[in-house]
Design an enzyme around this catalytic site. Structure first.
Site, PDB file in Angstrom:
ATOM      1  N   GLU A 180       0.814  -1.218   0.000  1.00  0.00           N
ATOM      2  CA  GLU A 180       0.000   0.000   0.000  1.00  0.00           C
ATOM      3  C   GLU A 180       0.844   1.263   0.000  1.00  0.00           C
ATOM      4  OE1 GLU A 180      -3.740  -1.615   2.697  1.00  0.00           O
ATOM      5  OE2 GLU A 180      -2.126  -0.471   3.611  1.00  0.00           O
ATOM      6  N   PRO A 181       1.589   1.530  -1.043  1.00  0.00           N
ATOM      7  CA  PRO A 181       2.412   2.732  -1.057  1.00  0.00           C
ATOM      8  C   PRO A 181       1.590   3.995  -1.295  1.00  0.00           C
ATOM      9  CG  PRO A 181       2.538   1.611  -3.166  1.00  0.00           C
ATOM     10  CD  PRO A 181       1.703   0.734  -2.277  1.00  0.00           C
ATOM     11  N   CYS A 225      -1.974  33.732  10.296  1.00  0.00           N
ATOM     12  CA  CYS A 225      -1.752  34.413  11.566  1.00  0.00           C
ATOM     13  C   CYS A 225      -1.371  33.372  12.606  1.00  0.00           C
ATOM     14  CB  CYS A 225      -3.008  35.144  11.993  1.00  0.00           C
ATOM     15  SG  CYS A 225      -3.214  36.600  11.019  1.00  0.00           S
ATOM     16  N   GLU A 226      -0.117  32.937  12.542  1.00  0.00           N
ATOM     17  CA  GLU A 226       0.338  31.830  13.370  1.00  0.00           C
ATOM     18  C   GLU A 226       1.862  31.805  13.244  1.00  0.00           C
ATOM     19  OE1 GLU A 226      -2.210  29.353  14.308  1.00  0.00           O
ATOM     20  OE2 GLU A 226      -0.732  28.151  15.361  1.00  0.00           O
ATOM     21  N   TYR A 283       0.713  14.165   0.965  1.00  0.00           N
ATOM     22  CA  TYR A 283       0.309  14.729   2.261  1.00  0.00           C
ATOM     23  C   TYR A 283       0.403  16.254   2.297  1.00  0.00           C
ATOM     24  CZ  TYR A 283       0.721   9.807   3.482  1.00  0.00           C
ATOM     25  OH  TYR A 283       0.588   8.439   3.499  1.00  0.00           O
ATOM     26  N   ARG A 313       3.144   7.721  -0.259  1.00  0.00           N
ATOM     27  CA  ARG A 313       4.149   8.764  -0.489  1.00  0.00           C
ATOM     28  C   ARG A 313       5.069   8.444  -1.678  1.00  0.00           C
ATOM     29  NH1 ARG A 313       5.901  11.924   3.846  1.00  0.00           N
ATOM     30  NH2 ARG A 313       5.232  10.251   5.226  1.00  0.00           N
ATOM     31  N   ARG A 332       3.024  20.367   6.989  1.00  0.00           N
ATOM     32  CA  ARG A 332       3.948  19.325   7.475  1.00  0.00           C
ATOM     33  C   ARG A 332       5.090  19.864   8.333  1.00  0.00           C
ATOM     34  NH1 ARG A 332       6.601  16.194   4.763  1.00  0.00           N
ATOM     35  NH2 ARG A 332       6.274  14.297   5.993  1.00  0.00           N
TER      36      ARG A 332
HETATM   37  N1  LLP Z   1      -1.274   1.897   4.623  1.00  0.00           N
HETATM   38  C1  LLP Z   1      -1.682   2.310   5.829  1.00  0.00           C
HETATM   39  C2  LLP Z   1      -2.556   1.446   6.623  1.00  0.00           C
HETATM   40  C3  LLP Z   1      -1.271   3.557   6.321  1.00  0.00           C
HETATM   41  O1  LLP Z   1      -1.673   3.930   7.530  1.00  0.00           O
HETATM   42  C4  LLP Z   1      -0.450   4.377   5.531  1.00  0.00           C
HETATM   43  C5  LLP Z   1      -0.024   5.700   5.997  1.00  0.00           C
HETATM   44  C6  LLP Z   1      -0.059   3.917   4.255  1.00  0.00           C
HETATM   45  C7  LLP Z   1      -0.484   2.658   3.844  1.00  0.00           C
HETATM   46  C8  LLP Z   1       0.789   4.723   3.317  1.00  0.00           C
HETATM   47  O2  LLP Z   1       2.043   5.010   3.829  1.00  0.00           O
HETATM   48  P1  LLP Z   1       3.153   5.753   2.915  1.00  0.00           P
HETATM   49  O3  LLP Z   1       3.542   4.795   1.817  1.00  0.00           O
HETATM   50  O4  LLP Z   1       2.528   6.985   2.359  1.00  0.00           O
HETATM   51  O5  LLP Z   1       4.247   6.039   3.860  1.00  0.00           O
HETATM   52  N2  LLP Z   1       0.657  12.591   7.210  1.00  0.00           N
HETATM   53  C9  LLP Z   1       1.955  11.963   7.403  1.00  0.00           C
HETATM   54  C10 LLP Z   1       1.966  10.532   6.920  1.00  0.00           C
HETATM   55  C11 LLP Z   1       0.931   9.673   7.595  1.00  0.00           C
HETATM   56  C12 LLP Z   1       0.913   8.266   7.066  1.00  0.00           C
HETATM   57  C13 LLP Z   1      -0.220   7.503   7.630  1.00  0.00           C
HETATM   58  N3  LLP Z   1      -0.395   6.194   7.113  1.00  0.00           N
HETATM   59  C14 LLP Z   1       2.999  12.801   6.707  1.00  0.00           C
HETATM   60  O6  LLP Z   1       2.659  13.838   6.148  1.00  0.00           O
HETATM   61  O7  LLP Z   1       4.170  12.457   6.723  1.00  0.00           O
END
Ligand code: LLP
Length: 432
Positions: A290-291, A361-362, A390, A293, A330
């Protein structure tokens, strides 16, 4: 060092996917999210090709749509052969509207509402990824009411702390997601699922973290999960046909970052699953990944216009842009680091240290702290790089700032996929 693979400088101009960043900023205005659709597709294919090349069993790559969700991205990843994961009714609604096949949608979340569960079961999603005993009861009851069977998997906390690179067994018990392996909670929960009348246990799932640069925790998680599947077969006589190892592969935000390649990580994970299957004499499960990012992150950048430049002698130089935490929270949330470029003179010498601030304003509304840039003139453009993941998905209307549009670029051609919000959009839900 190229932070983003498809960003280049030609004749003193910055190009993303072959299109002039400053020309697009003139056409669409700023702030502006630009995303190279070709690079998104290339990342999807990197996953698809690697998993077919290295894994001998069945496989499914699901795009984690929390990273960036809108109709266009579901269409894009679907065309590349991916399914998607969703974590809310809103993401599910968008994925279905964009034509994603329900059976290729996996529904996650630590506290799905009954309404969302009903929507997911009615749509016929591929999996509901169960997160708690409470949720199992709701899923089973709603499935009975709808006269359907619920195909579920279970989110397991495998006890791996990816961020310290130290496989601390207790580290991850303290998480709101999933059920813990080492306390026996997961095993007992699976016993309950096997008894449920309208629910079929189809798989196990884990996700060990995000923005990870080391392949070992992924490999370790795959091994731990396979061992657990063998243990469940021993205890309950069940063979589970699917293992979903989540997402988490990191991307390059700074020149100093050294992320894994997609291929490297898929290969190592696939080999670990195949080796474990052999060791336990277990049939190869369908392998899901499940990629999020690593599909969209390095395909996007944000273009801003510089407003004020304030030099506080001996303290700090602030350059303020026309966006900020509303389009990229972020830094405020994680102190995330970013690189920036001036697209109209990308090669100018970087001789001044600035803090790039937003317009809210922060005081915490910062995009980048202490970055070396050419001496900046008010009115010029500034790009923050690698903002494809994100950013848009976490954007807000704080201070009633309208959200920027998203423009996809493909081989030099461009098309808006999300339009700019207007003041009327921001006010649209207010009642008189
Ligand atoms: N699968 C599940 C169950 C997840 O909780 C996540 C991310 C992913 C897949 C995807 O992960 P990735 O490949 O994108 O790393 N908002 C944060 C990142 C939160 C990720 C939450 N879960 C940020 O901006 O860094």
């Amino acid at each position: 060092m190229n932070i983003m693979k498809t960003l280049e400088t030609k004749n003193g101009e910055l190009l993303l996917g072959g299109a002039s960043v400053s020309k697009l900023a003139k056409e669409y205005g700023t702030p502006l999210y630009l995303m190279d659709e070709e690079e998104i597709r290339a990342n999807c294919l990197r996953y698809e090709n690697a998993i077919r090349k290295y894994y001998r069993g069945e496989a499914l790559v699901l795009y984690a749509s929390k990273a960036f969700s809108c109709k266009a991205i579901y269409r894009t990843v679907r065309e590349c052969g991916l399914g998607c994961d969703v974590v809310s009714g809103g993401e599910l609604y968008t994925a279905l509207a964009a034509g994603m096949e329900p059976e290729r949608i996996f529904f996650h979340g630590n506290n799905k509402t009954e309404t969302e569960i009903r929507e997911a079961l009615s749509a016929g999603v591929g999996r509901i990824v169960l997160d708690s005993a409470e949720e199992l009861r709701t899923v089973d009851r709603v499935a009975a009411e709808l006269g359907v069977r619920a195909a579920v998997s279970v989110r397991i906390k495998p006890g791996i702390d990816a961020h310290t690179h130290d496989f601390i067994a207790t580290g991850k018990i303290d998480s709101k997601f999933g059920v813990a392996l080492e306390t026996g909670e997961a095993k007992a929960f699976i016993g309950e699922i096997l008894q449920a009348k309208h629910t079929d246990l189809c798989g196990l799932h884990c996700h060990i973290g995000s923005q990870i640069f080391d392949t070992r925790p992924f490999v370790r998680a795959a091994e731990v999960m396979m061992a657990f599947m063998a243990e469940l077969r021993e205890s309950y006589g069940c063979t589970i046909g699917e293992l979903n190892v989540g997402g988490g592969v990191g991307i390059r935000y700074l020149a100093s970052h050294d992320p894994l390649t997609i291929e490297e990580n898929v290969k190592n994970t696939a080999l670990a699953v195949m080796e474990a299957a052999e060791r336990f004499n277990y049939p190869l499960p369908r392998l899901c990944m499940e990629p999020g990012r690593s599909i969209v992150g390095d395909a996007g950048l944000t273009v801003y216009t510089v407003g004020s430049v304030k030099e506080i002698p001996g303290v700090r130089n602030y350059v303020s842009v026309d966006g900020g935490m509303t389009d990229n929270p972020r830094f405020a949330l994680y102190e995330a680091a970013y690189e920036a470029v001036l697209p109209e003179r990308p090669e100018a010498a970087r001789d001044t240290v600035y803090t790039v601030a937003g317009r809210c304003c922060e005081s915490g509304d910062i995009l980048i702290r202490d970055i070396k840039l050419p001496k900046i003139r008010p009115g010029e453009l500034l790009c923050v790089l690698s903002t494809g993941a994100y950013n848009y998905s976490m954007a807000s209307n704080y201070n009633r700032v309208p959200r920027p549009p998203v423009v996809f670029i493909r081989n030099g051609a461009h098309r808006p996929v999300v339009r700019r919000e207007t003041y009327a959009d921001v006010m649209a839900k207010d009642l008189d």
